[in-house]
Write a protein that holds these residues in place. Structure first.
Motif, short mmCIF file in Angstrom:
data_model
loop_
_atom_site.label_atom_id
_atom_site.label_comp_id
_atom_site.label_asym_id
_atom_site.label_seq_id
_atom_site.Cartn_x
_atom_site.Cartn_y
_atom_site.Cartn_z
N LEU A 205 61.59 45.89 75.15
CA LEU A 205 61.77 46.13 73.73
C LEU A 205 62.52 47.46 73.37
O LEU A 205 63.62 47.42 72.86
CB LEU A 205 60.40 46.43 72.92
N GLY A 206 62.59 48.42 74.46
CA GLY A 206 62.97 49.49 74.25
C GLY A 206 64.45 49.99 74.71
O GLY A 206 65.25 50.61 74.18
N PHE A 207 64.95 48.93 75.83
CA PHE A 207 66.13 49.12 76.49
C PHE A 207 67.35 49.14 75.81
O PHE A 207 68.20 49.77 75.56
CB PHE A 207 66.14 48.31 77.77
N LEU A 208 67.24 48.19 74.81
CA LEU A 208 68.49 47.84 73.41
C LEU A 208 68.48 48.89 72.75
O LEU A 208 69.68 49.70 72.84
CB LEU A 208 67.92 46.79 72.68
N TYR A 209 67.45 49.60 72.48
CA TYR A 209 67.50 51.06 71.39
C TYR A 209 68.05 52.11 72.42
O TYR A 209 68.51 53.01 71.76
CB TYR A 209 66.42 51.15 70.74
N SER B 254 84.46 61.95 82.14
CA SER B 254 84.29 62.18 83.32
C SER B 254 83.64 60.78 83.94
O SER B 254 83.40 59.85 83.23
CB SER B 254 83.34 63.15 83.66
N PHE B 255 83.45 60.83 85.25
CA PHE B 255 82.79 59.49 85.91
C PHE B 255 81.73 59.06 85.27
O PHE B 255 81.51 58.12 84.88
CB PHE B 255 83.06 59.66 87.32
N ARG B 256 80.75 60.17 85.27
CA ARG B 256 79.41 59.63 84.88
C ARG B 256 79.38 59.19 83.41
O ARG B 256 78.53 58.46 82.76
CB ARG B 256 78.57 60.66 84.92
N ASP B 257 80.26 59.65 82.49
CA ASP B 257 80.55 59.52 81.10
C ASP B 257 80.93 58.00 81.08
O ASP B 257 80.22 57.17 80.29
CB ASP B 257 81.60 60.26 80.46
N ARG B 258 81.87 57.52 81.76
CA ARG B 258 82.27 56.45 81.75
C ARG B 258 81.42 55.30 82.59
O ARG B 258 81.23 54.16 81.79
CB ARG B 258 83.83 55.87 82.58
N PHE B 259 80.68 55.76 83.36
CA PHE B 259 79.64 54.79 84.17
C PHE B 259 78.61 54.59 83.02
O PHE B 259 78.10 53.36 82.80
CB PHE B 259 78.99 55.49 85.40
N LEU B 260 77.81 55.64 82.25
CA LEU B 260 76.94 55.45 81.25
C LEU B 260 77.32 54.56 80.18
O LEU B 260 76.65 53.84 79.70
CB LEU B 260 76.38 56.83 80.94
N SER B 261 78.58 54.75 79.62
CA SER B 261 79.16 54.22 78.63
C SER B 261 79.33 52.63 78.88
O SER B 261 78.75 51.83 77.99
CB SER B 261 80.33 54.78 78.22
N ILE B 262 79.84 52.30 79.72
CA ILE B 262 79.97 51.06 80.34
C ILE B 262 78.39 50.36 80.51
O ILE B 262 78.30 49.31 79.89
CB ILE B 262 80.78 50.78 81.62
N GLY B 263 77.64 51.04 81.07
CA GLY B 263 76.17 50.73 81.42
C GLY B 263 75.49 50.42 80.08
O GLY B 263 74.75 49.52 79.87
N SER B 264 75.83 51.28 79.19
CA SER B 264 75.03 51.30 77.77
C SER B 264 75.49 49.98 76.90
O SER B 264 74.86 49.29 76.34
CB SER B 264 74.96 52.46 76.93
N LEU B 265 76.98 49.99 77.22
CA LEU B 265 77.69 48.54 76.48
C LEU B 265 76.75 47.29 77.05
O LEU B 265 76.61 46.47 76.27
CB LEU B 265 78.93 48.75 76.55
N ALA B 266 76.61 47.31 78.31
CA ALA B 266 76.17 46.14 78.92
C ALA B 266 74.84 45.77 78.47
O ALA B 266 74.34 44.75 77.99
CB ALA B 266 76.26 45.99 80.37
N LEU B 267 74.01 46.93 78.34
CA LEU B 267 72.59 46.88 78.08
C LEU B 267 72.31 46.47 76.51
O LEU B 267 71.53 45.92 76.14
CB LEU B 267 71.97 48.28 78.38
N TYR B 268 73.49 46.94 75.64
CA TYR B 268 73.36 46.58 74.24
C TYR B 268 73.49 45.06 74.15
O TYR B 268 73.17 44.67 73.08
CB TYR B 268 74.36 47.46 73.77
N ALA B 269 73.95 44.46 75.03
CA ALA B 269 74.23 42.97 74.74
C ALA B 269 73.04 41.95 75.41
O ALA B 269 73.35 40.83 75.42
CB ALA B 269 75.68 42.66 75.54
N VAL B 270 72.23 42.85 75.98
CA VAL B 270 71.14 41.99 76.68
C VAL B 270 70.22 41.61 75.72
O VAL B 270 69.67 42.43 75.06
CB VAL B 270 70.62 42.83 77.65
N PRO B 271 69.82 40.15 75.71
CA PRO B 271 68.58 39.69 74.71
C PRO B 271 67.40 40.28 75.17
O PRO B 271 67.17 40.15 76.49
CB PRO B 271 68.84 38.18 74.68
#
Lengths: 350, 303
Positions: free
Chosen positions: A220-224, A152-169
């Motif tokens: 500290l927590g956003f990556l996790y 769904s839309f919110r699934d794709r939105f959250l997936s892309i968001g988490s992928l971006a967040l996962y790359a933030v130092p």
């Protein structure tokens, strides 16, 4: 057993025995793990001792460079700090004093290592605990939101968001948050653990510390958070395909009941394992975050110890963090064994 | 004896290589994010290779009359410094372009060292088993259970600060993942018929390990390698930020952030752009890693 009331007898029939069995299993697990942890700790101590032995220069050199001193004084200092003698003799002496819970004397602080470490430990525990709670709660909740309707839309939105967040130092996120919330909006304090000499006590002090911890915990927590969100979503997507979900649908269960009781519950178990595995990574991440926000914790202490060539302190920090990681993993394993009766049964028997 | 077939071994060479590649690309291009990440990564490689040609200025050239100039679209910005200048009057864009060389170099070297070391150790552990395996895996478990950044910090304390030592430390910390993956794959493959067949045919230990077994364990290793690539860039930036990695005036992104930290109140651009550069690079690599995982093995899940 004699002190049991009538209610206890009723319990005995149904839930008492499994419960005691569970407790026994947990106790056996603890005993086994504690025995297994001892050689690990020994290897960690000996390994880091030998590793730091290979480092050029010792604490006396660092001291002499910063404060000066002639050859006689340097030799006297070496003797006073126990840095003379062969490495082997010093290692055995160190291990012997370790048996008495004596981690030696910190050179940079001129105080017992254990005192210095224990003084800093609560700050790190608070930071890590808050970051873990935030990332786990928010991450799994958002993961359920994303995974309840895969594609769904919110699934794709959250997936892309988490992928971006996962790359933030993490340290950069901290800097950006400081610019937004401290410099622009002036909502939160810049650094430190609490307002110095504010004279606050009780609830006011707790609130003050909480305000200081918002930005460090977030950075500290956003990556996790991103990690848990992704795991939860992936786990749910997998569980959706299972037969028992289809069976639940066929029985006419409501969608929310299927999502929460059947899908999310089964997808949550791997996250609990991850919680233990990530504790080590989070301890490492707190080194940078503590340095960034000037929080007097274990991570910053490690950085200071490296700078001052304070070998006893550094080994003490390594030992304490190893104990911490082992303890967290043990707690997670016990929780897991409680949640899932299949897990750890074989291990506990041994 | 006909059922001793060599099922999972690489099919006949020549024709199938091309077919394999096109099949791989078909599955890879299914994932739009992965393709996007791939192009961004390719662009970064080109930028890094052509840095001396593209960069408008030298990375360490100081313009004394242009200290902390904002980006060109902001008030007071100049067109000669597209992304502004830092506290020493150095062009941000040029430093970022040269910085991409460091980040990609770090990722490449660290991943290669960790991959090669991990494969060899993992092959030995999984192939010989016994006490060798026990000792190796115990040590790997300890490294894995240890805060990676703390371990890197200790290693840097031993070796001294610097980019090279930081890279060695990060490679050492990342390498247990490869050991575990290789060992697991080797143990699963070792008892398969094609390995037994090769053994019966008289293949030695080395040939069995590297020519027969290893090619069939590559898929999870490739995926882990992409993850390590982005991890290495992040860890090196963190070490640089702590002053334990690349030393100033090296235009490494983490070091740039550490240098610019105290100017955060006056000049947002000195802090924002290096971080964005790290973010985009790591994101692109992670996207490619996701796509590789889906394309190489649909059953393989992120652990």
């Amino acid at each position: 057993m004699s002190g049991r009331t009538e209610g206890g007898a009723k319990e005995r029939g149904l839930s008492f025995r499994p419960k005691s069995y569970r407790m026994n299993r947990a106790l056996r697990l603890i005993r086994r793990r504690l025995l297994g942890a001892l050689p690990v700790l020994l290897i960690v101590v000996v390994g880091s001792f030998l590793l730091l032995e290979a480092a050029p220069g010792d604490a006396v050199d660092a001291y002499a460079v910063s404060l000066g001193g002639d050859a006689g004084m340097i030799a006297a200092l070496r003797e006073a700090w126990g840095l003379d003698g062969t490495p082997f003799a010093r290692l055995t002496a160190y291990l012997w004093s370790l048996l008495h819970l004596d981690l030696g004397q910190s050179v940079a602080f001129s105080r017992p290592v254990l005192d210095v470490v224990l003084e800093r430990l609560p700050n790190t525990l608070l930071l890590m605990g808050a970051a873990t709670a935030l990332s786990f709660a928010l991450g799994s909740a958002l993961g359920i939101v994303a995974g309840s309707r895969p594609g769904s839309f919110r699934d794709r939105f959250l997936s892309i968001g988490s992928l971006a967040l996962y790359a933030v130092p993490g340290f950069w996120l901290g800097l950006v948050l400081v610019v937004i919330f401290t410099v622009q909006l002036r909502w939160l304090p810049l650094s430190g653990m609490e307002t110095i000499a504010s004279g606050k006590t009780g609830f006011g002090r707790a609130l003050d510390i909480a305000r200081h911890l918002v930005l460090p915990v977030a950075s500290l927590g956003f990556l996790y958070l991103a990690l848990y969100l992704r795991m939860m979503r992936a786990g749910m997507a997998e569980v959706w395909r299972m037969d028992f979900v289809l069976a639940g649908r066929a029985r006419g269960l409501s969608r929310s009941r299927i999502v929460l009781r059947h899908v999310a519950r089964n997808a949550l178990l791997p996250l609990v394992t991850m919680l233990g595995l990530q504790s080590a990574g989070m301890l490492g991440g707190s080194v940078v975050i503590e340095s960034l926000f000037a929080i007097p914790g274990l991570g910053r202490l490690a950085q200071e110890a490296v700078g001052a060539r304070d070998t006893p302190l550094l080994i003490g920090i390594i030992l304490v963090s190893a104990v911490l990681v082992i303890a967290v993993n043990l707690l997670v394993d016990i929780a897991y064994a409680m949640l899932d009766p299949r897990v750890g049964a074989g291990e506990a028997q041994a | 004896m006909t059922h001793l077939s060599a099922e999972p071994i690489t099919p006949l060479k020549g024709v199938s290589r091309k077919e394999q590649l096109s099949e791989f690309w078909y599955y890879f291009s299914e994932n739009r994010g992965a393709v996007m990440g791939f192009w961004v990564f390719l662009l970064l490689v080109v930028v890094a290779l052509l840095a001396p040609v593209i960069a408008p200025h030298q990375p360490n050239e100081q313009f004394r009359d242009a200290v902390l100039v904002p980006p060109f679209w902001a008030e007071g910005g100049r067109l000669s410094f597209l992304l502004g200048t830092d506290q020493l009057g150095r062009d941000m864009l040029s430093r970022l372009i040269y910085g991409s060389r460091y980040s990609l170099f770090i990722g490449l070297v660290v991943t290669t060292v960790a991959l090669v070391g991990g494969i060899i150790i993992g092959l030995i552990a999984g192939y010989f088993r016994g006490w060798v395996d026990t000792v190796i895996m115990r040590v790997m478990d300890i490294i894995l259970a240890f805060p990676s950044l703390l371990l890197a910090l200790v290693l840097v304390a031993v070796l001294g600060p610097g980019l090279m030592n930081a890279m060695i430390a990060i490679a050492l910390v990342l390498q247990p993942h490869f050991v575990r993956l290789t060992r697991g794959a080797v143990m699963a493959e070792k008892s398969r018929d094609y390995v037994v067949a090769a053994k019966v045919a008289g293949a030695g230990h080395l040939r069995l390990m590297f020519r027969t077994i290893l090619p069939n364990c590559t898929a999870p290793l490739i995926v882990q390698a992409t993850l390590s690539f982005s991890n290495a860039i992040l860890d090196a930036a963190a070490l640089g930020f702590l002053g334990m990695g690349a030393q100033p005036p090296t235009p490494e992104w983490g070091t740039m952030l550490a240098e610019a930290r105290e100017f955060i109140l006056r000049a947002w651009w000195v802090v924002t752009f290096p971080g964005l550069a790290i973010l985009v690079t790591v994101l692109a690599i992670n996207l490619v890693g996701d796509g590789l995982r889906d394309a190489l093995d649909p059953k393989l899940k992120r652990s």
